[in-house]
Scaffold this active site. Sequence first.
Site, PDB file in Angstrom:
ATOM      1  N   SER A 104       0.854  -1.184   0.000  1.00  0.00           N
ATOM      2  CA  SER A 104       0.000   0.000   0.000  1.00  0.00           C
ATOM      3  C   SER A 104       0.887   1.229   0.000  1.00  0.00           C
ATOM      4  O   SER A 104       2.024   1.192   0.495  1.00  0.00           O
ATOM      5  CB  SER A 104      -0.892   0.005   1.243  1.00  0.00           C
ATOM      6  OG  SER A 104      -1.558   1.242   1.397  1.00  0.00           O
ATOM      7  N   TYR A 141      -1.661  -0.209  10.954  1.00  0.00           N
ATOM      8  CA  TYR A 141      -1.709  -0.484   9.517  1.00  0.00           C
ATOM      9  C   TYR A 141      -0.425  -0.024   8.838  1.00  0.00           C
ATOM     10  O   TYR A 141       0.175  -0.763   8.042  1.00  0.00           O
ATOM     11  CB  TYR A 141      -2.919   0.219   8.906  1.00  0.00           C
ATOM     12  CG  TYR A 141      -3.180  -0.165   7.468  1.00  0.00           C
ATOM     13  CD1 TYR A 141      -3.729  -1.408   7.146  1.00  0.00           C
ATOM     14  CD2 TYR A 141      -2.909   0.713   6.429  1.00  0.00           C
ATOM     15  CE1 TYR A 141      -3.979  -1.766   5.833  1.00  0.00           C
ATOM     16  CE2 TYR A 141      -3.159   0.365   5.105  1.00  0.00           C
ATOM     17  CZ  TYR A 141      -3.694  -0.871   4.812  1.00  0.00           C
ATOM     18  OH  TYR A 141      -3.943  -1.224   3.511  1.00  0.00           O
TER      19      TYR A 141
END
Length: 242
Positions: free
Chosen positions: A143, A156
């Site tokens: 990501s 995250y």
Amino acid sequence: MGSETSKVAIVTGGSRGIGRACVEALLIEGYGVWFCSRNPNGVREAERRWRERWDGRVHGRAVDVGDQGEVDAFVEEVHGAEGRIDCLVNNAGLGFFAPVDEITGDDWRRVRAANLDGPFYFTRAVAPIMRRQGEGFIVNVASLAGRNAFAGGSVYNATKFGLLGLSEAAMLDLRQDGVRVAAVLPGSVATDFHAGGAGVGSTPTANMLRAEDVARSILDLLSYPGHALPSRVELRPARPKS
């Protein structure tokens, strides 16, 4: 039980979202695909749907990617049935967003298990197979959050930063044996991962990437000749909300 095809892929988190798009793209390209997800019902439904078109080339299993024993057993089953593994797409992931002082130890371990432990366990399991073959491609769906921290994203961000480190180190470990490792870093993608609260901000769906865009970038990586190694792809919406 084998796929009766020349190339075999594993896709984790393959029953929905980016994983689902990857499974379908690989099937269209002629791969035999084994996919997994934690949800047995989701696996059965996805397998049933795909077998209507690609019967004999797609197989689904319920696997907890954070459990090394389950991962090893799944990879062993795939290799035993197919005799080779050409591609691994580490896509399974979990989003959890809160201020750092509101994250529990259980939250941390749960996200880490999905986003970082799983890719490590799968890479560890397929690497010896690919080394013996003299070829193979491992793609980690990371990501842009693996390079850009944001408030509320500590767990995250940490796992996606870690996944980039794992990808780059594994690439250096395996490249001399013909095994290529790459990371794909998407920005906002219009999937139920985002709709379920995993997204950050209020980017409209029309401004997001599609799951198929990520799958296409992975097919592009696989299409490179063996002497070339594109090791990182950053994929952004062309016109994000300003």
